[in-house]
Scaffold this motif. Structure first.
Motif, short mmCIF file in Angstrom:
data_model
loop_
_atom_site.label_atom_id
_atom_site.label_comp_id
_atom_site.label_asym_id
_atom_site.label_seq_id
_atom_site.Cartn_x
_atom_site.Cartn_y
_atom_site.Cartn_z
N LEU A 175 0.83 -1.20 0.00
CA LEU A 175 0.00 0.00 0.00
C LEU A 175 0.87 1.25 0.00
CD1 LEU A 175 -2.82 1.25 0.07
CD2 LEU A 175 -2.78 1.01 2.56
N VAL B 36 -9.78 1.83 -5.43
CA VAL B 36 -8.88 0.94 -4.71
C VAL B 36 -9.33 -0.49 -5.01
CG1 VAL B 36 -7.98 0.27 -2.46
CG2 VAL B 36 -8.62 2.66 -2.88
N THR C 26 -8.37 -4.55 -4.37
CA THR C 26 -7.58 -5.39 -3.48
C THR C 26 -8.03 -6.84 -3.57
OG1 THR C 26 -6.83 -5.74 -1.21
CG2 THR C 26 -9.08 -4.93 -1.48
N LEU D 100 -6.75 -5.27 3.82
CA LEU D 100 -6.54 -3.87 3.45
C LEU D 100 -7.08 -2.94 4.53
CD1 LEU D 100 -5.58 -1.66 1.54
CD2 LEU D 100 -7.77 -1.86 0.34
N PHE D 101 -8.25 -3.25 5.08
CA PHE D 101 -8.81 -2.39 6.13
C PHE D 101 -7.88 -2.29 7.34
CE2 PHE D 101 -13.32 -2.67 4.45
CZ PHE D 101 -13.39 -1.31 4.16
N TYR E 128 -5.62 0.48 6.08
CA TYR E 128 -6.22 1.60 5.35
C TYR E 128 -5.92 2.95 5.99
CZ TYR E 128 -9.38 3.74 2.04
OH TYR E 128 -9.89 4.50 1.02
N THR F 269 -14.25 7.80 -3.50
CA THR F 269 -13.49 6.56 -3.45
C THR F 269 -14.41 5.35 -3.60
OG1 THR F 269 -11.88 7.57 -1.96
CG2 THR F 269 -11.90 5.19 -2.03
N MET G 45 -13.88 1.06 -3.25
CA MET G 45 -12.98 -0.06 -2.96
C MET G 45 -13.66 -1.33 -3.47
SD MET G 45 -11.59 -1.72 0.57
CE MET G 45 -10.83 -0.22 1.15
N VAL H 218 -2.84 -4.94 -3.77
CA VAL H 218 -3.59 -3.69 -3.82
C VAL H 218 -3.17 -2.87 -5.03
CG1 VAL H 218 -1.96 -2.45 -2.31
CG2 VAL H 218 -4.35 -1.69 -2.43
#
Length: 131
Positions: free
Chosen positions: A54, A80, A82, A88-89, A92, A108, A110, A123
């Motif tokens: 990331l 984004v 992933t 990822l969270f 983030y 955004t 995701m 990512v």
């Protein structure tokens, strides 16, 4: 360039993004290809390390913006992608803090995907910037 946040609800602002952004008076638009954790020689970096990937993806996005005399503050859209949304969270906040430091909350989206173009990439960041 004038940016006006469009937020019929408030919860997204607390998460670091606007529901919409109205941009007027701009003269240049930059559409950035997806940026992943690739070194300058084109080799993948940080295998199995979401945080490292990331951070490098953000740096690669910043480099593309810089070549167009822009910065993260010009970002109005960020997609984004992933392969692991839950993982990822966990990282983030690093992305959100970079955007916050730039004073920007781009619209955004995701998406969790099966895989990215380069095997091992976790990512990918795709952006649109205006100046």
């Amino acid at each position: 360039m004038q940016r006006t946040a469009v937020n019929p609800v408030a919860w997204s602002v607390e998460m670091g993004f606007n529901q919409g952004e109205l941009v007027s008076g701009h003269s240049r638009t930059l559409y950035c290809s997806g940026q992943t954790a690739m070194n300058s020689d084109g080799s993948p970096a940080h295998p199995d390390d979401m945080g490292g990937q990331l951070r490098l993806s953000v740096e690669n996005l910043v480099a593309v913006l810089g070549e167009a005399s822009m910065s993260l503050s010009n970002l109005v859209r960020l997609n984004v992608y992933t392969t692991d949304v839950d993982l990822l969270f966990q990282h983030y906040g690093e992305l959100a803090s970079r955007l916050g430091a730039a004073g920007v909350a781009p619209t955004t989206t995701m998406l969790g995907v099966t895989r990215l173009a380069i095997p091992g990439q976790l990512v990918e960041l795709e952006g649109t910037a205006v100046a």
